[in-house]
Motif scaffolding. Structure first.
Motif, mmCIF file in Angstrom:
data_model
loop_
_atom_site.group_PDB
_atom_site.id
_atom_site.type_symbol
_atom_site.label_atom_id
_atom_site.label_comp_id
_atom_site.label_asym_id
_atom_site.label_seq_id
_atom_site.Cartn_x
_atom_site.Cartn_y
_atom_site.Cartn_z
ATOM 1 N N ASP A 680 50.498 29.080 37.036
ATOM 2 C CA ASP A 680 49.624 30.243 37.141
ATOM 3 C C ASP A 680 50.405 31.547 37.249
ATOM 4 O O ASP A 680 50.019 32.555 36.680
ATOM 5 C CB ASP A 680 48.683 30.077 38.335
ATOM 6 N N GLN A 681 51.493 31.517 37.985
ATOM 7 C CA GLN A 681 52.265 32.769 38.102
ATOM 8 C C GLN A 681 52.908 33.140 36.771
ATOM 9 O O GLN A 681 52.867 34.297 36.360
ATOM 10 C CB GLN A 681 53.328 32.661 39.192
ATOM 11 N N THR A 684 50.126 34.068 34.200
ATOM 12 C CA THR A 684 49.505 35.343 34.553
ATOM 13 C C THR A 684 50.459 36.502 34.284
ATOM 14 O O THR A 684 50.071 37.532 33.727
ATOM 15 C CB THR A 684 49.096 35.338 36.041
ATOM 16 N N ARG A 688 49.504 39.304 31.648
ATOM 17 C CA ARG A 688 49.418 40.705 32.073
ATOM 18 C C ARG A 688 50.375 41.586 31.272
ATOM 19 O O ARG A 688 50.090 42.736 30.989
ATOM 20 C CB ARG A 688 49.743 40.830 33.564
ATOM 21 N N HIS A 701 45.027 34.021 35.209
ATOM 22 C CA HIS A 701 44.427 34.885 36.222
ATOM 23 C C HIS A 701 44.841 36.354 36.084
ATOM 24 O O HIS A 701 45.811 36.662 35.466
ATOM 25 C CB HIS A 701 44.782 34.353 37.609
ATOM 26 N N TRP B 358 46.167 34.146 45.649
ATOM 27 C CA TRP B 358 46.289 35.393 44.891
ATOM 28 C C TRP B 358 45.420 35.390 43.633
ATOM 29 O O TRP B 358 45.124 36.435 43.063
ATOM 30 C CB TRP B 358 47.755 35.664 44.514
ATOM 31 N N ARG B 359 45.028 34.195 43.202
ATOM 32 C CA ARG B 359 44.183 34.113 42.002
ATOM 33 C C ARG B 359 42.765 34.590 42.282
ATOM 34 O O ARG B 359 42.033 34.950 41.366
ATOM 35 C CB ARG B 359 44.109 32.664 41.520
ATOM 36 N N ARG B 361 40.278 37.032 43.254
ATOM 37 C CA ARG B 361 40.183 38.478 43.419
ATOM 38 C C ARG B 361 38.996 38.891 44.275
ATOM 39 O O ARG B 361 38.808 40.071 44.541
ATOM 40 C CB ARG B 361 40.087 39.152 42.046
ATOM 41 N N TYR B 560 52.216 37.690 43.936
ATOM 42 C CA TYR B 560 51.722 36.312 43.745
ATOM 43 C C TYR B 560 51.913 35.506 45.022
ATOM 44 O O TYR B 560 52.330 34.359 45.000
ATOM 45 C CB TYR B 560 52.462 35.663 42.574
ATOM 46 N N ALA B 569 48.800 45.122 38.622
ATOM 47 C CA ALA B 569 49.265 45.854 37.438
ATOM 48 C C ALA B 569 49.330 44.908 36.243
ATOM 49 O O ALA B 569 49.880 43.811 36.336
ATOM 50 C CB ALA B 569 50.634 46.465 37.697
ATOM 51 N N ASP B 570 48.783 45.346 35.123
ATOM 52 C CA ASP B 570 48.994 44.632 33.869
ATOM 53 C C ASP B 570 49.368 45.668 32.810
ATOM 54 O O ASP B 570 49.640 46.816 33.149
ATOM 55 C CB ASP B 570 47.779 43.782 33.484
ATOM 56 N N ARG B 571 49.370 45.267 31.544
ATOM 57 C CA ARG B 571 49.849 46.205 30.528
ATOM 58 C C ARG B 571 48.893 47.379 30.334
ATOM 59 O O ARG B 571 49.254 48.386 29.740
ATOM 60 C CB ARG B 571 50.107 45.478 29.211
ATOM 61 N N ASP B 572 47.669 47.261 30.853
ATOM 62 C CA ASP B 572 46.672 48.306 30.630
ATOM 63 C C ASP B 572 46.481 49.224 31.827
ATOM 64 O O ASP B 572 46.125 50.390 31.656
ATOM 65 C CB ASP B 572 45.340 47.646 30.270
ATOM 66 N N LYS B 689 55.691 47.834 31.626
ATOM 67 C CA LYS B 689 54.310 47.349 31.561
ATOM 68 C C LYS B 689 53.452 48.196 30.649
ATOM 69 O O LYS B 689 52.706 47.680 29.820
ATOM 70 C CB LYS B 689 53.698 47.347 32.982
#
Lengths: 701, 701
Positions: A680-681, A684, A688, A701, B358-359, B361, B560, B569-572, B689
C-alpha cells in the motif's frame, strides 16, 4: 566430544533422526596415524585448512581433535540407532578412513587418489560398502556429514568414487556480536535472533555448550571459520585482542573440534586505544611492532587462530586515511603481523562517504568501493584478503554484483553475503536467500563460459554475516535456518542448485514427517526471495526502508539523507542514472559485456533497470509492462503470495511440532501485515507521484 | 532565604544589576501580622493562592515563607546596591506592605482597595514614594518583581494606583523529567537543555540550590505551580507518590518560598502498580479508598501540595477505558481524593488513536480530543481541571486553536502550551514563541468582542511543558530563556504585547549593554517564530519532521504511519480536507463564526489553509501567490532570514559575554544549516511532486 541435545534448543538440521542411516550400520573409523590420543586437542601434525599454501607455518591443533570428533560422532550415532563402531578386520558397512591410515581395507584402497587435498574427501559405494576417504581429519568430518545428508541413499545403489573438494578456501561467518549491549544496536548488531551465543552480561558465556553445538551445525554445512565479534569494534570488544584474549581462547576451544577457526574483528586504532601509543599509522615502526607483538601473543594463546577482520575508514570507524595511508598500507601492516603465524586479515572494502549531500547527483555511493580499491590491486600481501560485499550498495534484496570483484585480479578476494536478513525481512519474513546467492556466485563478469564470481573468490573465500543468536530456534524465524544452511553449502559448492539445497535442509530438519510438510515448505520457501522482492523496492532501486532499523517501508525514508541511497522519484519518473552517457558512469566499472548491457536501456535486465537508469513511469519493460504498472502488479502479487504462504502453513497445523508451528505462524502473520503495508505504501506513493491509475482498478490509497 | 548567584550558572533575567534601582533606595517592608518569624516556613494563616474558592481547606505553609522572601529579597538588593531596608517611621522611597499591616504609612493607605485579591498587588507612585500594596505575601512578592522589572522607571514620574491581578489562576510549568534516564527518551523527555534540575542518578539531587534559583526566576514572571515529573510515568517515577514522597517534599521546600506549589504526575494504574490491588477502576471502592488514603498521606507530608497531573488512555498510558469508564470517572476519582485537601487534578485531554490506519481518510486525529471530551462537559468535579493542548494536534508551529476550549463551558479548563521547542527548533533554533501564544490566548471563538481563550481558561489555568534543564544557560539556547519568561508573563497577563515582553526580557537579561545589543536581539527574535514557520511545514499542514526525535525535515516522515499526521500531497495538490462538506467534518467542532470561516476555501486564513483544505498546487492564496509558489518563496525567505539572524549576531562579537556569544553562534550555525536543509527538502519535494518550476528560477534540486 560430541554435542548432547541441548534442552530447549531446536536441533536444526542435525536432529538425532538425521543419523539413523549411518548410525544403524557397522562403521569402521581409521584415523591413524593422527593417533588415537583421546578426545582432547593436543599439538599434532599440521594440516593446512586451506586449499593453497600460505606463507609461514600454520599451527593446527585441530587435527587430532577433528579425528576424535569423527570417532565420537560415529560412536554416538551407532549407540543411538543400534549400529556399531567396529575394529579393523571386522565386517563393516561404512568406512571413514584417512588415506594415510595403516591397514586400509581393500574397499578404501580401491578409491585412493594421488591427492584428495585439504578438507576434501572421496565418497564411493561398491561391494555393499560405503567408503569415505580423506587426506586429513577435516575431510573425514565433511565426508561423515555428507553420509549423514545422504541418509539411506548412502547405503543403497553403488556410487562411483567421487572426490568432493571445497570450491572456496575460506567459508566464514561473521558475527556482529557485542560483548556489552550497545545502547542503539543492541547485543547483536542487525541481529534478529535474541542475544549472542558467545557473550552475555559483558563477558564470554560461562556455558559454551551452545557454541559447540553451533560449530557442529556449521561443520555439517562446510563452514570452517567464524569471527566472533562485531566489525564495529567498541571499547570493550577491542580488548578481546589483549587482556580479554582468554575469552577468545575459550570460544576457540569449542570451535576447534569441528574444524572452525576463530577470528577477531579488531579496531584499527588498537595501538592507541589499547597500546597507549599516540598513533596507529600503519607505516610507523612502533605501531607495526605493537601489532607484531600483540599478534604473536594471540598465537601463543590460540595457535590455530584464524586472523583479523577489519572495517576501516567506514561509517565512522578509524582507518589508515587519518595518516594519509592507503587501505593497502593498513591491510598489509596487519598481514605482516599475521604472516609468521599463518593468519590472514579480512579487510573490508565497504568504504564510502556516508555524509554525502543528497543534492549532489554526481556522487554515487555505488562507485565508492571500486574507486577506492581497484587502484590498489596488486598492492596487497598474499595473506591480506579484501572482503567485498556482493553488491555495490549494502545487502539489498536485489543489486548488481559488485564490480570490485572483477577489478582486482592481483588480489585475494572474499565475497561477503548477509545471512542475517537486515534488508530482507529481519527473520520475520520467510525469505530463502539461496537463489540470490546462487545467482551472485554464478555471475560471469566476462560473459558466458568465463569465470564466475565463485571462481574469482576461490583463493579468498566466502563470508557472511550470521543470523544466529541465543533464540531457541537459533535464527528467530525457524525457517531462516535454511539460509544459514544454504550459505555453508554454497560456500563449499557454489554450483549446487539452491532448490536442491532447500530440499536437503527440509529433509534433514523435518525428518520422517509427512510428504505434505516437505512439499509445503518447498512451496513456501523456494520462491520466497522473489516474493519479498515483489512487495518491496521495485526493479533494483533498493532501500525504501525505514531509516535506522531498516524494517518496513518508507519510500522517501533515505531520499534526503546523507547515506547515498536514493531513488529520485518525481512526477515523471524514477531511478538512478548510472550510465556513462548521462549518469554517474558507474556502468563503466564493469568489464564487457556487462558494461554495455547495463548501459543500454534496452538490454539492461528488468530487475535492475532502476538501479542503472532513470526512466519515465510509462517506460515499457522487456516484460511488456510499464514501469508503474509493473510496480502495481508486483506489489499486489507479492502481498498475495505472502498471504498464500500463510494459508499453506496453516494447513500444517498438527503435522509439525506445535511450538515451531506457532512461532512460524506468528511470523507469517507479521509478514502478511508487513507485505500489505509495503504494497500500500509503495503503490500509493507511485500513484500519488505518477497519477497513473492501476490498469486493473485495484484499491490504491 | 534568597538565592546566591550560582557559580557557572547564567542568572537569566535576574542578574544582580536588575536589582539596582530598587536596591539603591530606602525600602520599607511591612508584612505584619503574618509575623516576623524569620526566614523559614512555618504553619501560619492560610492564604489561598488561587483567584476563586475551591472546596475544602487549603493548607498554605507558604504565607510566612513568602513574606520572609520579600524581606530577604529587599535586604539583599539593598546590601548589594547601597540602599537600606528601613524601619517603620523612617523615611523611605519604596514601601512593600500587606494591606492588613499595622501602621500602614499614609502613602500606602491612600491606595488601599476593598479587595486586591489573592496574589494581586496595587502599584502606585506619588509624593516621591513608590507603593506596593497586597492582600497576601504572594502579591507582595509579585509586586516586588514588578518594581524590579520597572527599574528606574518605578522611581520616576508619578503613577496612578493600579491593581495588578493574575488573569489566570494557575500558571504552571510541567517538567517531563524522569528520575531514571529513559533508554529512548533520555532524562528529560523532549528536553534540550541537559539533565534534570530535580533528578540525577536515580534520585532527587542532593543539592537543590538550582531548584531554588529556578523558583525565583519563575516567581519573577508570575508562575505559581510546577509539576516535577514526566506525564509518561515510568516505574521509578510512579513511586514518588508513595515511598519516595520525601524527595518530593524536599523539592517542595525549595519551591515554597517563591509561592510555587509542587505537583506530581501520577500513573493511573498506581493502585495496581504501587498498591498491589488488582484493579484501577475509578468506580471501585477499594481503588477510591487507596487514592484517598494515599493522597491524605501526601498532604500530611506536603500540606500545600498542589495536586496531580494525569495522562490517561493516551499513547499507551493506562486509563479508565480499560474498565469501561469515562475520563470524567477517572478524573473525578482523583478529584475526590484531592478535594478534602484543596488539591486539584490536571487531566489531560490529549487522547487520540495513535494506531490509526493511514489509508483511512475518515479518521481525523484533530477531531479526537473534542470527540472524547466535549460530551463529558459538566460531568467533571470543580477541582478536576481538563488540560487541553492549544491546538488539536500536537504543539505544531502553527495550528488552529483547539475547539475543545470552546466546547466545555461547564468544565474548568487549563490550556497547555509547550515552552520546550519540540517542534519549533529544539532550542537549536531561535524561535521566540511569545507571538504565537499571544495569538492563541487572544483568540475569540465566538467572534470579535466575545471572550478570549484566556478568559475561558481563567478559572483553570495556563500550563506549559518547561524548557529548563541543568544546562548552564538553563535552556540550552540562551535566547530560549525568553520563551520561559514570556510564558510566565502571559500566564499572568495574557493581553501583554509579546514584543514588549521580549524587550522586558532583553532589558533584564542584558542590562547596561549597548543599545546595539538590545536592538539586535529584538530584531533577531521578534519575528523568529514566523521565520521558523517559513522554512518548515507550509500553510498550517504541520509535521514533515523526522519521526521519533522530531528534529529536521522529512516531508513524508509521518505520511504512512499510524500517528494521524498526514499532508496527503500528491502530484496535483496538498492538504487535509477537514471541511464538513467533503472532509472529516472537523470544522464543525468550532462555533460560528469560525466554523464558517475555516469551512470556506475563500475565507480560511492562508496560514491555516492546508490544515483545513486539500487544494491544487496552483490554488491562489489570499496573498495572491499560488500555494506552490508560496512554498518556494517562504522557504527561500525563511532560510535567508536565518542567515540574516546569524549575520546580525556576529556583529555583537565583543559586546556580549564571550561564552554566551559562542553558545548562540554555534546554535545559529546549526539553525542556518538546518533551515537550508528544510528549504531544500521541502522545495525539492514539491517540485518533484508538482512539476511547477519556481517563478524566479532559484535552485531546487
Amino acid at each position: 566430544m560430541t554435542v548432547p541435545p541441548l534442552p530447549g534448543v531446536h536441533p536444526a538440521w542435525l536432529p538425532p533422526e538425521a543419523f539413523r542411516a549411518a548410525g544403524s550400520r557397522r562403521v569402521l573409523v581409521l584415523t591413524d596415524p593422527v593417533g588415537d590420543l583421546g578426545g582432547e586437542a593436543l599439538p599434532g601434525p599440521v594440516a593446512d585448512l586451506g586449499g593453497e599454501a600460505l606463507p609461514g607455518p600454520v599451527a593446527d591443533l585441530g587435527g587430532e581433535a577433528l579425528a576424535a570428533t569423527v570417532r565420537a560422532e560415529a560412536a554416538e550415532a551407532c549407540e543411538r540407532h543400534g549400529g556399531a563402531v567396529v575394529a579393523p578386520g571386522e565386517p563393516f558397512d561404512l568406512v571413514l578412513a584417512l588415506s594415510s591410515a595403516d591397514a586400509l581395507p581393500p574397499e578404501a584402497q580401491a578409491v585412493r587418489e594421488p591427492e584428495i587435498g585439504a578438507e576434501g574427501f572421496v565418497l564411493a559405494r561398491h561391494d555393499d560398502v560405503t567408503v569415505v576417504l580423506a587426506d586429513d581429519p577435516a575431510g573425514l568430518l565433511y565426508g561423515w556429514f555428507e553420509v549423514v545428508r545422504l541418509g539411506e541413499a548412502a547405503f543403497g545403489e553403488a556410487r562411483p568414487a567421487r572426490a568432493h573438494r571445497p570450491a572456496l578456501r575460506r567459508r566464514m561467518l561473521d558475527h556482529w556480536d557485542n560483548i556489552d549491549v550497545h545502547p542503539v544496536m543492541g547485543q547483536v548488531e542487525r541481529g534478529y535472533s535474541g542475544g549472542s551465543i558467545f557473550w552475555r552480561d559483558g563477558a564470554a558465556r560461562g556455558d559454551l555448550a551452545r557454541v559447540r553445538a553451533y560449530a557442529r551445525l556449521l561443520a555439517a554445512t562446510g563452514v570452517n571459520a567464524v569471527a566472533i565479534n562485531n566489525v564495529n569494534v567498541h571499547a570493550t570488544e577491542a580488548r578481546l585482542l589483549t587482556d580479554r584474549l582468554g575469552e577468545v581462547a575459550a570460544i576457540a576451544a569449542e570451535l576447534r573440534p569441528y574444524g572452525i577457526r576463530v577470528h577477531l574483528s579488531v579496531n584499527f586504532a588498537s595501538p592507541i586505544v589499547l597500546g597507549g601509543l599516540d598513533s596507529a599509522d600503519p607505516l610507523d615502526e612502533g605501531v607495526r611492532e605493537w601489532w607484531a607483538r600483540t599478534t604473536a601473543h594471540v598465537y601463543e594463546t590460540i595457535p590455530d587462530f584464524g586472523g583479523y577482520v577489519v572495517k576501516a575508514d567506514s561509517e565512522g570507524q578509524p582507518g589508515p586515511f587519518a595518516y594519509g595511508r592507503s587501505h593497502a598500507d593498513g591491510a598489509n601492516m596487519l598481514a605482516d603481523a599475521l604472516a609468521p603465524h599463518g593468519g590472514v586479515v579480512f579487510w573490508r572494502a565497504f568504504v564510502y562517504n556516508h555524509r554525502q549531500d543528497w543534492r549532489d547527483r554526481s556522487t554515487d555511493r555505488a562507485r565508492a568501493a571500486h574507486d577506492h580499491f581497484a587502484p590498489l590491486d596488486g598492492q596487497f600481501r598474499d595473506n591480506a584478503i579484501v572482503q567485498v560485499k556482493y553488491g555495490p550498495m549494502d545487502f539489498q534484496t536485489r543489486e548488481p554484483v559488485s564490480p570490485v570483484i572483477a577489478a582486482m585480479p592481483g588480489t585475494r578476494l572474499a565475497v561477503e553475503l548477509q545471512v542475517t536478513q537486515e534488508y530482507t525481512g529481519q527473520q520475520r519474513h520467510v525469505c530463502y536467500l539461496g537463489p540470490m546467492w546462487s545467482e551472485v556466485l554464478g555471475f560471469r563478469f566476462w560473459g558466458p563460459g568465463e569465470r564466475t564470481v565463485a571462481d574469482v573468490a576461490a583463493g579468498g573465500g566466502l563470508t557472511a554475516v550470521s543470523n544466529v543468536g541465543d533464540d531457541p530456534y537459533w535464527t528467530g524465524h525457524p525457517l531462516a535456518q535454511a539460509n544459514l544452511y544454504a550459505f555453508g553449502r554454497l560456500a563449499w559448492a557454489p554450483d549446487l542448485d539452491p532448490a536442491a539445497i532447500l530440499d536437503e535442509w527440509i529433509g534433514l530438519t523435518f525428518p520422517g514427517g509427512p510428504g505434505l510438510v516437505r512439499a509445503t515448505l518447498h512451496e513456501m520457501m523456494d520462491g520466497s526471495w522473489e516474493t519479498y522482492e515483489r512487495y518491496t523496492a521495485p526493479l533494483g532501486v533498493g532501500f525504501m526502508v525505514r531509516p535506522g532499523h531498516h524494517y518496513g517501508p518508507d519510500v522517501d525514508g533515505y531520499e534526503y539523507t546523507p547515506w547515498g541511497t536514493y531513488h529520485f522519484a518525481d512526477r515523471d519518473g524514477v531511478g538512478v542514472d548510472r550510465t556513462r552517457a548521462t549518469g554517474t558512469g558507474y556502468t563503466g566499472q564493469y568489464p564487457a559485456p556487462w558494461s554495455e548491457v547495463y548501459e543500454s536501456l534496452a538490454e539492461c535486465p528488468d530487475e535492475l533497470l532502476l538501479f542503472f537508469h532513470h526512466v519515465p513511469y510509462e517506460h515499457v519493460l522487456q516484460s511488456g509492462s510499464t514501469v508503474v504498472q509493473h510496480i502495481y502488479d508486483t506489489h499486489f502479487a507479492g502481498a498475495e503470495e505472502a498471504a498464500a504462504m500463510r494459508l499453506a502453513w496453516e494447513k500444517l497445523a498438527g503435522s509439525v511440532d506445535e511450538a515451531l508451528y506457532a512461532r512460524v505462524k506468528e511470523r507469517l502473520d507479521e509478514q502478511v501485515r508487513c507485505a500489505e503495508e509495503w504494497r500500500d505504501q509503495v503503490n500509493t506513493y507511485f500513484l500519488r507521484k505518477s497519477g497513473v491509475p492501476d490498469a486493473h482498478g485495484r484499491p490504491i490509497h
